[in-house]
Write an enzyme that holds these catalytic residues in place. Structure first.
Site, mmCIF file in Angstrom:
data_model
loop_
_atom_site.group_PDB
_atom_site.id
_atom_site.type_symbol
_atom_site.label_atom_id
_atom_site.label_comp_id
_atom_site.label_asym_id
_atom_site.label_seq_id
_atom_site.Cartn_x
_atom_site.Cartn_y
_atom_site.Cartn_z
ATOM 1 N N ALA A 165 141.987 -20.742 -17.807
ATOM 2 C CA ALA A 165 140.589 -20.392 -17.520
ATOM 3 C C ALA A 165 139.935 -19.838 -18.769
ATOM 4 O O ALA A 165 140.602 -19.394 -19.700
ATOM 5 C CB ALA A 165 140.517 -19.375 -16.380
ATOM 6 N N GLY A 219 136.537 -17.235 -19.855
ATOM 7 C CA GLY A 219 135.500 -16.337 -19.390
ATOM 8 C C GLY A 219 134.633 -15.878 -20.539
ATOM 9 O O GLY A 219 134.718 -16.378 -21.663
ATOM 10 N N GLY A 220 133.803 -14.892 -20.254
ATOM 11 C CA GLY A 220 132.861 -14.409 -21.255
ATOM 12 C C GLY A 220 133.511 -13.624 -22.366
ATOM 13 O O GLY A 220 132.943 -13.475 -23.444
ATOM 14 N N MET A 221 134.712 -13.087 -22.135
ATOM 15 C CA MET A 221 135.376 -12.257 -23.129
ATOM 16 C C MET A 221 136.654 -12.878 -23.665
ATOM 17 O O MET A 221 137.104 -12.515 -24.743
ATOM 18 C CB MET A 221 135.707 -10.884 -22.526
ATOM 19 C CG MET A 221 134.503 -10.082 -22.092
ATOM 20 S SD MET A 221 134.990 -8.517 -21.321
ATOM 21 C CE MET A 221 135.762 -9.072 -19.819
ATOM 22 N N THR A 268 139.949 -16.220 -23.144
ATOM 23 C CA THR A 268 140.506 -17.439 -22.553
ATOM 24 C C THR A 268 141.921 -17.116 -22.093
ATOM 25 O O THR A 268 142.678 -16.456 -22.803
ATOM 26 C CB THR A 268 140.531 -18.586 -23.583
ATOM 27 O OG1 THR A 268 139.195 -18.814 -24.051
ATOM 28 C CG2 THR A 268 141.060 -19.860 -22.938
ATOM 29 N N VAL A 269 142.267 -17.572 -20.887
ATOM 30 C CA VAL A 269 143.568 -17.274 -20.302
ATOM 31 C C VAL A 269 144.451 -18.522 -20.376
ATOM 32 O O VAL A 269 144.008 -19.618 -20.029
ATOM 33 C CB VAL A 269 143.435 -16.807 -18.843
ATOM 34 C CG1 VAL A 269 144.802 -16.447 -18.279
ATOM 35 C CG2 VAL A 269 142.499 -15.615 -18.760
ATOM 36 N N LYS A 292 146.113 -13.622 -22.196
ATOM 37 C CA LYS A 292 144.653 -13.518 -22.292
ATOM 38 C C LYS A 292 144.292 -13.320 -23.759
ATOM 39 O O LYS A 292 144.576 -12.289 -24.356
ATOM 40 C CB LYS A 292 144.141 -12.363 -21.435
ATOM 41 C CG LYS A 292 142.620 -12.241 -21.412
ATOM 42 C CD LYS A 292 142.178 -11.060 -20.568
ATOM 43 C CE LYS A 292 142.311 -11.316 -19.092
ATOM 44 N NZ LYS A 292 141.292 -12.218 -18.586
ATOM 45 N N ASP A 298 135.140 -4.141 -12.822
ATOM 46 C CA ASP A 298 134.795 -5.560 -12.641
ATOM 47 C C ASP A 298 135.518 -6.121 -11.411
ATOM 48 O O ASP A 298 136.160 -7.161 -11.477
ATOM 49 C CB ASP A 298 135.167 -6.352 -13.894
ATOM 50 C CG ASP A 298 134.504 -7.732 -13.928
ATOM 51 O OD1 ASP A 298 133.542 -7.946 -13.164
ATOM 52 O OD2 ASP A 298 134.943 -8.590 -14.711
#
Length: 726
Positions: free
Chosen positions: A25, A27-29, A31-32, A47, A141
Site C-alpha cells: 500500500a 499513503g500520504g507519509m 509506502t508499505v 513501512k 489517526d
C-alpha cells in the site's frame, strides 16, 4: 482500476536485513511493503517513509523516540513495532505483518452492520486503545484502514507512533489524520490527548452502524468545518429501532467538547461492555434497512470519497468468526466472503444461548423493525419462528416473564416513537403528471452528471497521467514539465547533500507514478547541503573528541601527535577545520594530539669539575642539585663529581639531577716498618690501601726493610710507599 507501477525497492535488501518482497500500500507519509526478516526468517510489514521526511534529521530523531515508545507496548490487539532504522536515504519502521484484511474492507463489502457485530468489532479496538493510553501513547489517526483483521479473526489496531512523529515535524500541523475521523481539537490545532482517539472511534462506530460517515463534503475542508461546528446525529436517524443506549454511546464519544467524552479507552471499554451485556437480543441483532446495505456495499467508502481500494489485498477476505466476549451468553456471527457471480452468501445464523427458545436467521427479523416478513421467508417458503412479543403474529414458544415483558415494552415504545416521526406519504401519491416531469428532470440531471463524469475521468482533471522526471532541473523547468503533463504543483524546500541549491531533488508522487491529474505534485527543491557547526575539541581527551565527532555526525580525519610540555599525553591540542566552522555531516576533522612533555637524555657528568657539570645539566634543560654530603674517592679529585642520580635514562624538562661531590682521597697514616721483613711490611701496607714498591740493595739477600718512604705521616689513601730492602 488500480494501475501497477514498478518500484525499485522491491527485491532489494534494506539495512542488510529486510528483503522486500512486494508492495502492499501507499499513503500520504509512507509506502508499505511485505518483507522478510532474514535474520529471524519471518514476514514483516516494512513501512518506508517518503523521501521528503527522510531529509529532516529532527523528524528522524522524533520517529526513533516514538518507535521506541510504541515498541514498549505489547498487547494482543495492538500491532507490534519490531524495529526502526535509517539505511542511507531509506528511513523505515518494521511492524508485525497481519495477513488478512481491514475493517474498511468489511464496511465496503457489507455496508451497515448489526449492533451486535459492530460492538463486537469495536471492542478489541477500544481495548487496544485503552492499553496504549495507559502507556502514555496517543494514536491520532484511528480509522477503519488502521484496524486489521487477521485470517484467524484476531483484531489489531496499527500505526502507533508515526502520526505523532509527523505532526511534530511537518507543516501540515495536527491535520495529519484522515479528515473524516479528525477530532475538533485537532482541526483547530489544539493538543491531542486520549479523548481525541475516542472521538475518532465514535465516528468509526457511527459508520459501522449506518454504513456512512456522519459528515461529507466535496473537499476535505468542508468535512473539517463540520467536525468543529456540527454535532454528530444519532445513528438511529438512519437505522430506526436502534437502541437508545447505542445512540448515547456514539454521541458521548463524539461530543465536540473533549471534557464531555470518555477520558480514555478504558473508560469507554467499560461502558461499551456494559451496554453489550444489557441490550436485548432483539436490540443487538437489529438489521439495518436494506437501503443502507445497497448504498454502502457498492463501494461508498465514505462521503468524503477518501477511501480507495486498499492495495495489497488481491483476494476477498476470508470468513472471520467474532466471539461476543463481553456478553454473558455465547454468540458467534460469521462474516462471509465477498459475493460474486456464482457465489451465494450463506445465511448468517445468530444463536442466543441466553434465550434458547428465541432463534431465527439474522436476515429474517420481524416487520416491526422495518423489514418485510414475506420478503424474508426462507427457500422453502416457511417463515422464521419469532415470538409473539415481537409483534409478527407468530406463536411464542414460551410466555415472557414480567422482566422480559417490561423490556419488550420499552423496545415497542421506542419503535412506536420512531414510527410516529416517519412520514407516511411517498412520491407514489399525488399528481401523475408532476411525477412524470420530476422523473424527466432526474434523468436529465443523471445524464449531465454521467457526461460530466466521463469528461472528468476521461480527458479532464480526473484522467490518469504519468508524473515526469524532474530531478536536477530548475523549479521553472520542473513546473513547466508538470504543467505540460496536466499537473498542478507546489514546492517545498529541503536539504540535500548531492543536488545543488535551487534545483529539484525529486517529487511526491515519484517520477513514473500514474495518478489522476487533479492530484497535486509536490516538488522538493534543494537548499543545498545542511551545514552544522563543528564542536570545540581542543582540551578534550582523544576518546572524548571521537565521541563528540560521532555525536555531531562528523568523521575523524588524520590524527597527528606532538610533544607538549603542558598538556598531558592524549589531549587534543588543535583541530582542523576550527571549532564553530559550518560544514556538512560526515566532514573529516583532523586532530593534533599531545604526546606529553618531550623526554630529555640525562648527561653523564661524573668525574667532571662541579661547575662544568652544572653547566652541562642546565644546557640539557634539567636542574642540577648538589647532595648535602661529600664522599672520599681516591680516583676522583676533590671538587669533582663522584656520583649522580639518575646517572642515565631520560627526564622531562625541569626535572632534577642530584650530584655528589668528591672530597678527594681519604688521608691514612703510614706506619713505620723499618727493620721488619719485607713480606710482612708489604702485606700490612696493602691492607691499608697503599701501593707498595720494593727497592732491593745488594739483591735484598736478607729481606729486611732498611728504609721506608713515607713513614709516620698521613698521606692520601692509595699513595705509593717505597721500601728499601737489604
Amino acid at each position: 482500476m488500480q494501475e501497477k507501477v514498478s518500484d525499485s525497492l522491491v527485491g532489494s535488501l534494506v539495512d542488510n536485513r529486510y528483503r522486500v518482497n512486494s508492495k502492499l500500500a501507499r499513503g500520504g507519509m509512507s509506502t508499505v511493503y511485505l518483507a522478510t526478516d532474514q535474520r529471524l526468517d519471518r514476514d514483516v510489514a516494512l513501512k518506508v517513509l517518503h523521501p521528503h521526511l527522510v531529509n529532516d534529521g529532527n523528524f528522524l530523531d522524533r520517529l526513533a523516540r516514538e518507535a521506541r515508545s510504541a515498541a514498549k507496548l505489547s498487547h494482543p490487539h495492538v500491532v507490534g513495532v519490531l524495529d526502526q532504522g535509517h539505511d542511507g536515504r531509506t528511513a523505515y519502521l518494521v511492524m508485525e505483518y497481519i495477513k488478512g484484511h481491514t475493517l474498511r474492507d468489511v464496511i465496503n463489502e457489507r455496508g451497515a452492520l448489526s449492533p451486535r457485530l459492530a460492538l463486537a468489532l469495536i471492542d478489541p479496538v477500544v481495548e487496544g486503545l485503552g492499553a496504549a493510553h495507559d502507556a502514555g501513547l496517543i494514536h491520532r489517526d484511528v480509522k477503519p484502514e488502521n484496524v486489521l483483521i487477521a485470517e484467524n479473526g484476531r483484531i489489531k489496531i496499527g500505526d502507533f507512533g508515526l502520526a505523532r512523529a509527523v505532526t511534530t515535524t511537518t507543516t501540515t500541523g495536527t491535520l495529519i489524520g484522515t479528515v473524516a475521523y479528525l477530532s475538533p481539537e485537532l482541526v483547530l490545532g489544539k493538543p491531542a490527548d486520549a479523548r481525541s482517539d475516542i472521538y475518532s472511534t465514535g465516528i468509526m462506530l457511527y459508520e459501522m452502524l449506518t454504513g456512512q460517515q456522519p459528515f461529507d463534503g466535496e473537499v476535505p475542508i468542508q468535512v473539517a468545518y463540520q467536525h468543529v461546528n456540527s454535532t454528530v446525529a444519532p445513528p438511529s436517524g438512519l437505522v430506526p429501532g436502534l437502541a437508545e443506549e447505542v445512540d448515547e454511546l456514539v454521541q458521548w464519544c463524539t461530543a465536540n467538547d473533549p471534557d464531555k467524552r470518555p477520558v480514555d479507552g478504558n473508560a469507554l471499554l467499560s461502558e461499551l461492555r456494559h451496554i453489550r451485556t444489557n441490550l436485548s437480543d432483539a436490540e443487538l441483532d437489529l438489521q439495518p434497512p436494506a437501503a443502507l446495505h445497497a448504498a454502502t456495499a457498492a463501494g461508498a467508502a465514505g462521503a468524503t470519497g477518501l477511501h480507495p481500494a486498499r492495495p495489497g489485498i488481491a483476494a476477498p477476505p476470508a470468513p472471520v468468526r467474532l466471539p461476543s466476549a463481553a456478553a454473558p451468553g455465547s454468540h458467534t456471527e460469521v462474516l462471509s466472503p465477498v459475493e460474486g457471480p456464482g457465489v451465494q452468501r450463506p445465511t448468517e445464523v445468530i444463536s442466543h444461548t441466553s434465550n434458547p427458545t428465541t432463534m431465527f436467521p439474522a436476515r429474517q427479523l420481524p416487520a416491526k423493525f422495518g423489514f418485510d416478513a414475506d420478503a424474508d421467508a426462507d427457500e422453502t417458503g416457511s417463515r422464521s419462528a419469532a415470538p409473539a412479543a415481537y409483534g409478527d403474529g407468530g406463536q411464542s414458544q414460551r410466555p415472557l416473564s414480567k422482566r422480559e415483558q417490561r423490556k419488550q415494552d420499552r423496545v415497542d415504545e421506542r419503535a412506536r416513537s420512531r414510527a410516529a416521526a416517519t412520514p407516511l406519504r411517498t412520491l407514489r401519491e399525488g399528481n401523475a403528471r408532476r411525477r412524470g416531469v420530476l422523473w424527466i428532470v432526474i434523468l436529465v440531471i443523471a445524464a449531465l452528471l454521467a457526461t460530466g463524469a466521463g469528461w472528468f475521468f476521461g480527458m479532464g482533471p480526473g484522467s490518469p497521467g504519468t508524473v515526469p522526471a524532474v530531478a536536477n532541473r530548475t523549479v521553472a523547468e520542473a513546473q513547466q514539465l508538470l504543467q505540460g503533463a496536466g499537473f498542478q504543483s507546489s514546492t517545498q524546500d529541503v536539504f540535500d547533500d548531492d543536488i545543488r541549491a535551487g534545483l529539484v531533488v525529486g517529487s511526491d508522487p515519484e517520477a513514473g507514478t500514474e495518478i489522476r491529474k487533479y492530484q497535486q505534485v509536490s516538488l522538493f527543491v534543494s537548499k543545498g547541503p545542511q551545514l552544522f557547526p563543528l564542536p570545540q575539541l581542543p582540551g578534550k581527551s582523544l576518546d572524548a573528541a571521537k565521541e563528540a565527532l560521532s555525536g555531531a555526525e562528523m568523521a575523524l580525519g588524520k590524527v597527528t601527535e606532538k610533544f607538549d610540555e603542558e598538556a598531558p599525553a592524549g589531549t587534543v591540542l588543535a583541530q582542523s577545520p576550527a571549532a564553530g566552522t559550518q560544514v556538512r555531516h560526515g566532514t573529516p576533522v583532523s586532530l593534533t594530539v599531545s604526546k606529553g612533555p618531550q623526554p630529555i637524555p640525562v648527561p653523564d657528568v661524573r668525574g667532571e669539575e662541579q661547575g662544568a657539570a652544572f653547566r652541562a645539566i642546565e644546557a640539557a634543560g634539567l636542574v642540577a642539585v648538589v647532595a648535602d654530603e661529600t664522599v672520599n674517592d681516591r680516583k676522583v679529585p676533590k671538587g669533582a663529581v663522584v656520583k649522580q642520580e639518575p646517572a642515565s635514562g631520560t627526564l622531562t624538562r625541569g626535572a632534577t639531577v642530584t650530584l655528589t661531590i668528591s672530597a678527594g682521597p681519604k688521608l691514612v697514616k703510614v706506619p713505620n716498618y723499618i727493620g721488619e721483613q719485607v713480606a710482612d711490611a708489604r702485606e700490612a701496607l696493602e691492607k691499608r690501601g697503599f701501593e707498595v714498591r720494593v727497592n732491593n740493595i745488594l739483591g735484598g739477600f736478607f729481606g729486611t726493610v732498611r728504609d721506608q718512604d713515607p713513614v709516620d705521616v698521613e698521606v692520601p689513601e692509595g699513595s705509593v710507599v717505597t721500601l728499601t730492602v737489604v
